[in-house]
Design a protein around this motif. Structure first.
Motif, short mmCIF file in Angstrom:
data_model
loop_
_atom_site.label_atom_id
_atom_site.label_comp_id
_atom_site.label_asym_id
_atom_site.label_seq_id
_atom_site.Cartn_x
_atom_site.Cartn_y
_atom_site.Cartn_z
N ALA A 174 0.85 -1.19 0.00
CA ALA A 174 0.00 0.00 0.00
C ALA A 174 0.88 1.23 0.00
O ALA A 174 1.88 1.29 0.74
CB ALA A 174 -0.92 0.01 1.21
N HIS A 175 0.54 2.19 -0.83
CA HIS A 175 1.19 3.49 -0.85
C HIS A 175 0.14 4.56 -0.54
O HIS A 175 -0.97 4.53 -1.08
CB HIS A 175 1.82 3.78 -2.21
CG HIS A 175 3.02 2.92 -2.51
ND1 HIS A 175 2.91 1.60 -2.90
CD2 HIS A 175 4.35 3.20 -2.45
CE1 HIS A 175 4.13 1.10 -3.07
NE2 HIS A 175 5.01 2.05 -2.80
N VAL A 176 0.50 5.49 0.32
CA VAL A 176 -0.40 6.58 0.67
C VAL A 176 0.42 7.86 0.70
O VAL A 176 1.52 7.91 1.26
CB VAL A 176 -1.11 6.32 2.01
CG1 VAL A 176 -0.13 6.15 3.15
CG2 VAL A 176 -2.11 7.42 2.32
N GLY A 177 -0.12 8.89 0.06
CA GLY A 177 0.61 10.15 -0.01
C GLY A 177 1.96 10.02 -0.67
O GLY A 177 2.90 10.76 -0.36
N GLY A 178 2.11 9.04 -1.58
CA GLY A 178 3.37 8.84 -2.29
C GLY A 178 4.41 8.04 -1.53
O GLY A 178 5.52 7.84 -2.02
N ARG A 179 4.08 7.55 -0.34
CA ARG A 179 5.03 6.76 0.46
C ARG A 179 4.48 5.36 0.69
O ARG A 179 3.27 5.16 0.79
CB ARG A 179 5.29 7.44 1.81
CG ARG A 179 5.91 8.82 1.71
CD ARG A 179 6.25 9.35 3.08
NE ARG A 179 7.29 8.55 3.73
CZ ARG A 179 7.64 8.68 5.01
NH1 ARG A 179 7.00 9.56 5.77
NH2 ARG A 179 8.60 7.94 5.52
N ARG A 180 5.38 4.39 0.81
CA ARG A 180 4.94 3.02 1.03
C ARG A 180 4.61 2.80 2.50
O ARG A 180 5.47 2.91 3.37
CB ARG A 180 6.02 2.03 0.59
CG ARG A 180 5.47 0.59 0.55
CD ARG A 180 6.44 -0.36 -0.12
NE ARG A 180 7.54 -0.72 0.78
CZ ARG A 180 8.52 -1.55 0.45
NH1 ARG A 180 8.56 -2.05 -0.78
NH2 ARG A 180 9.47 -1.84 1.31
N GLN A 198 -0.64 7.42 7.87
CA GLN A 198 -1.71 6.64 7.24
C GLN A 198 -2.92 7.50 6.89
O GLN A 198 -3.81 7.05 6.16
CB GLN A 198 -2.14 5.50 8.15
CG GLN A 198 -2.79 5.93 9.45
CD GLN A 198 -3.29 4.76 10.27
OE1 GLN A 198 -4.26 4.09 9.90
NE2 GLN A 198 -2.61 4.47 11.37
N PHE A 199 -2.96 8.74 7.38
CA PHE A 199 -4.10 9.60 7.11
C PHE A 199 -3.83 10.54 5.92
O PHE A 199 -4.58 11.49 5.70
CB PHE A 199 -4.46 10.39 8.36
CG PHE A 199 -4.80 9.51 9.52
CD1 PHE A 199 -5.91 8.68 9.48
CD2 PHE A 199 -3.99 9.46 10.64
CE1 PHE A 199 -6.22 7.84 10.54
CE2 PHE A 199 -4.29 8.63 11.71
CZ PHE A 199 -5.41 7.82 11.66
N ALA A 200 -2.78 10.27 5.18
CA ALA A 200 -2.49 11.07 3.98
C ALA A 200 -3.37 10.58 2.82
O ALA A 200 -4.25 9.74 2.99
CB ALA A 200 -1.00 10.96 3.64
N ASP A 201 -3.08 11.08 1.63
CA ASP A 201 -3.89 10.80 0.46
C ASP A 201 -3.03 11.03 -0.78
O ASP A 201 -2.13 11.89 -0.71
CB ASP A 201 -5.11 11.74 0.47
CG ASP A 201 -6.15 11.39 -0.57
OD1 ASP A 201 -6.64 10.25 -0.56
OD2 ASP A 201 -6.46 12.26 -1.40
#
Length: 225
Positions: A143-149, A193-196
């Motif tokens: 899973a990647h969120v906000g461009g980070r793994r 984890q709350f990024a997008d």
């Protein structure tokens, strides 16, 4: 009934979703699961009475969408695989990628409630389970969120699709229209984890094929009340 449509080796398969289940605390090592339960209890998340768990949620929450609305900023996804029973034959059981979008603020009051508050986003492509069953543990989830793994691991960390099919048979739910999400793998605590946005991948190293689902989170306006 809420239909999903999957591309399976170039063939379109439509599945009306009748039963949607979210597995929880579904790590292959139940010793690790017990440690995780203790960690969550310190954060105020109620401990389950048994593990692994199954949380029934509304079938309409199974979605293939590029946008997830949220009522506040404390929601996040989880990289998972999904079993989709598309018919009565063994070759009708599909495996795809999924992201269980969960309300973390509600989770401390009840895990089942938190699952009901967000959708299960599924990919638009799927594999037949029989085609990958002999190498299931080598498949990878990330899973990647906000461009980070945020997450990366193998399906060997989770209870197998075969395990859950046996459970579904015992419950009388191994029937067309049942969708089950696997539970998730550990998150990197250093990543927000709350990024997008969100992107989840289920990859087969033997073939190089990758199933994906991705979406953005759109925060809803404040209530007018």
């Amino acid at each position: 009934m809420f239909p999903l449509r999957f591309d399976v080796a170039g063939t379109s398969v439509e599945v009306p979703v009748r039963t949607l289940l979210n597995a929880g605390y579904a790590g292959r090592s139940q010793d690790d699961v017990a440690a995780h339960v203790a960690e969550l209890a310190e954060l105020g998340v109620p401990a389950p009475t048994r593990t692994p768990c199954l949380y029934p949620v509304a079938p309409y929450l199974a979605m293939q969408t590029g946008e997830v609305p949220a009522q506040h900023g404390r929601t996040s996804g989880e990289a998972e695989w999904a079993l989709v029973i598309a018919g009565p034959r063994e070759e009708d059981v599909l495996l795809t990628v999924a992201c269980d979008h969960t309300d973390r603020a509600l989770e401390v009051h009840g895990v089942a409630w938190s699952k009901q508050a967000g959708p299960d986003v599924l990919g638009s492509r799927a594999w037949r389970l029989v085609d990958v069953a002999d190498r299931i543990d080598s498949l990878t989830l990330s899973a990647h969120v906000g461009g980070r793994r945020l997450q990366h691991g193998s399906l060997g960390e989770l209870l197998t699709p075969a395990y859950w099919l046996d459970e579904l048979r015992g419950l009388g739910l191994a029937e067309e229209g049942t969708v089950l999400l696997s539970g998730t793998i550990p998150m990197d605590a250093e990543v927000d984890q709350f990024a997008d946005p969100w992107r989840v991948e289920l990859a087969d190293p033997a073939t190089g094929d990758v199933l994906t689902c991705e979406y953005t989170v759109r925060q809803l306006p404040e209530p007018i009340a």
